[in-house]
Design an enzyme around this catalytic site. Structure first.
Site, mmCIF file in Angstrom:
data_model
loop_
_atom_site.group_PDB
_atom_site.id
_atom_site.type_symbol
_atom_site.label_atom_id
_atom_site.label_comp_id
_atom_site.label_asym_id
_atom_site.label_seq_id
_atom_site.Cartn_x
_atom_site.Cartn_y
_atom_site.Cartn_z
ATOM 1 N N GLY A 116 5.494 -2.673 -3.743
ATOM 2 C CA GLY A 116 5.203 -4.012 -4.232
ATOM 3 C C GLY A 116 6.420 -4.797 -4.683
ATOM 4 O O GLY A 116 6.285 -5.929 -5.143
ATOM 5 N N LYS A 147 -2.660 9.566 3.733
ATOM 6 C CA LYS A 147 -1.399 9.030 3.216
ATOM 7 C C LYS A 147 -1.227 9.632 1.830
ATOM 8 O O LYS A 147 -1.912 9.231 0.883
ATOM 9 C CB LYS A 147 -1.435 7.503 3.156
ATOM 10 C CG LYS A 147 -0.141 6.915 2.643
ATOM 11 C CD LYS A 147 -0.238 5.426 2.392
ATOM 12 C CE LYS A 147 1.016 4.949 1.681
ATOM 13 N NZ LYS A 147 0.880 3.587 1.153
ATOM 14 N N ALA A 197 6.532 0.971 1.980
ATOM 15 C CA ALA A 197 6.755 0.391 0.648
ATOM 16 C C ALA A 197 8.061 -0.392 0.549
ATOM 17 O O ALA A 197 9.096 0.028 1.060
ATOM 18 C CB ALA A 197 6.745 1.448 -0.453
ATOM 19 N N GLY A 198 7.972 -1.522 -0.121
ATOM 20 C CA GLY A 198 9.150 -2.327 -0.403
ATOM 21 C C GLY A 198 9.445 -3.409 0.611
ATOM 22 O O GLY A 198 10.291 -4.266 0.379
ATOM 23 N N ASN A 200 1.837 -3.969 2.799
ATOM 24 C CA ASN A 200 0.608 -4.574 2.293
ATOM 25 C C ASN A 200 0.915 -5.876 1.551
ATOM 26 O O ASN A 200 0.550 -6.963 1.957
ATOM 27 C CB ASN A 200 -0.120 -3.579 1.385
ATOM 28 C CG ASN A 200 -1.529 -4.013 0.997
ATOM 29 O OD1 ASN A 200 -2.356 -3.179 0.676
ATOM 30 N ND2 ASN A 200 -1.859 -5.284 1.019
ATOM 31 N N SER A 201 1.687 -5.730 0.448
ATOM 32 C CA SER A 201 1.926 -6.890 -0.412
ATOM 33 C C SER A 201 2.591 -8.044 0.332
ATOM 34 O O SER A 201 2.285 -9.213 0.059
ATOM 35 C CB SER A 201 2.805 -6.485 -1.596
ATOM 36 O OG SER A 201 2.239 -5.417 -2.300
#
Lengths: 69, 270
Positions: B168, B107, B195-196, B217-218
């Site tokens: 994040g 990645k 992301a996001g 993830n977050s």
């Protein structure tokens, strides 16, 4: 002069001249296999540890698995 | 986008030479505990887990403990180059990751701005060109810029991972128009929104517009109930894929009654 200064994971240390990466790892106590090394931002494959010598003012990064996103 | 007609299971897809059954890629960071991480990843049904590399001193067992927990999940490993700010750093990190994690998947993250962690497009392309030649399957974390996407494809990428919004932030898909444009211009490419993503509905939105998967993830790790949120995302990606497969109705500006008007009581011709 038989000692050289190098930076390992952002900490300065003094080592004997002529040390190989293999010898360095033994000296530092790295025993597990789950790490990799770069010297001066260049990857050093495990197969080259025995033949790669640490030079004065080298910058080493020794990294291991960590959480990531 | 993988063709549904070729697959008996709509959830099934091919990525980087692997056939998988989950459209969710999940990160391993920020969980309240290692146990929560392991349980949440299991609950998500994800088959690809992202990991990283960090400095470690001799005798520090943190890396080994983490790695043992990840290995126990029996997922495919996607190492990242998080924290790299130049092609040189990213290339070196990718090679270290290949040796440690024994995978040619990477990645690729090359950060260009510390404020919003936006990728550096120039260094990203430069690193991609080198890594593809070195035999890596590059999963580039990129913006939603169409021309940058083309440059990455020209460099040899078979997968693109445009951001939904900054890492994040949990803001979801900031620019659906750009994401749709990338999907339309590259119908054969594997596309993942990375992301996001903050909520399951963001994942549904990405998959409904034809994206192949989402990486997050977050959204799971920072939920007050990570395991429950992981299950929610598992359901969300299924809903998105099934919705995309079914096809949505055309949008209209005016209302149209769904109940038949013929035979409506109390109605008289005027």
């Amino acid at each position: 002069m038989t000692a050289i200064s190098v930076r390992i994971n952002n900490e300065m240390t003094t080592l004997p001249r002529g040390l190989s990466v293999s010898a360095l790892l033994t000296r530092l106590g790295y025993q597990q296999q789950n790490f990799a090394i770069a010297i001066n931002e260049t990857f050093v494959p495990r197969s080259q540890y025995a033949t790669t010598l640490i030079q004065a003012d080298d910058t080493l990064e020794i990294v291991a698995p960590m959480q990531g996103g | 986008m993988n063709s549904f007609s070729e697959l008996s299971n709509p959830m099934q897809w091919d990525i980087g030479g692997k056939r998988l059954n989950s459209r969710l890629l999940i990160g391993s960071a920020l969980y309240p505990s290692p146990q929560a991480m392991q349980s949440a990843i299991e609950a998500s049904g994800a088959e690809i887990v992202t990991v990283s590399l960090r400095r470690q001193s001799a005798g520090d067992q943190a890396g080994k403990t983490f790695w043992d927990m990840i290995k126990a999940l029996d997922c495919h490993i996607l190492p990242n180059t998080a924290g790299c700010h130049s092609a040189k750093e990213a290339i070196t990190t990718a090679h270290m990751a290949r040796e440690v994690f024994e995978t040619h998947w990477i990645k690729l993250e090359v950060i260009g701005d510390q404020y919003n962690l936006q990728p550096d497009p120039f260094e990203l392309v430069k690193a991609t060109e080198v890594l593809v030649k070195d035999g890596f399957e590059v999963f580039p974390y990129t913006t939603d810029d169409l021309v940058l996407a083309q440059r990455l494809v020209d460099a040899g990428c078979r997968i693109l991972m445009p951001w939904g919004s900054p890492i994040g932030s949990g803001k979801g898909l900031m620019n659906p128009y750009n994401l749709k444009a990338i999907r339309m211009r590259f119908p054969e490419l594997t596309l993942i929104v990375d992301a996001g993503i903050g909520k399951p509905s963001h994942a549904v939105q990405a998959l409904e517009m034809g994206y192949d998967g989402v990486l997050l993830n977050s959204a799971v790790a920072l939920s007050p109930k990570p395991i429950a949120m992981a299950k929610a995302f598992q359901s969300a990606v299924k809903a998105g894929i099934y919705g995309y497969q079914a096809g949505t109705m055309p949008e209209r500006d005016l209302a149209a009654p769904s109940t038949p008007v013929i035979g409506t009581p109390f109605w008289h011709q005027k």
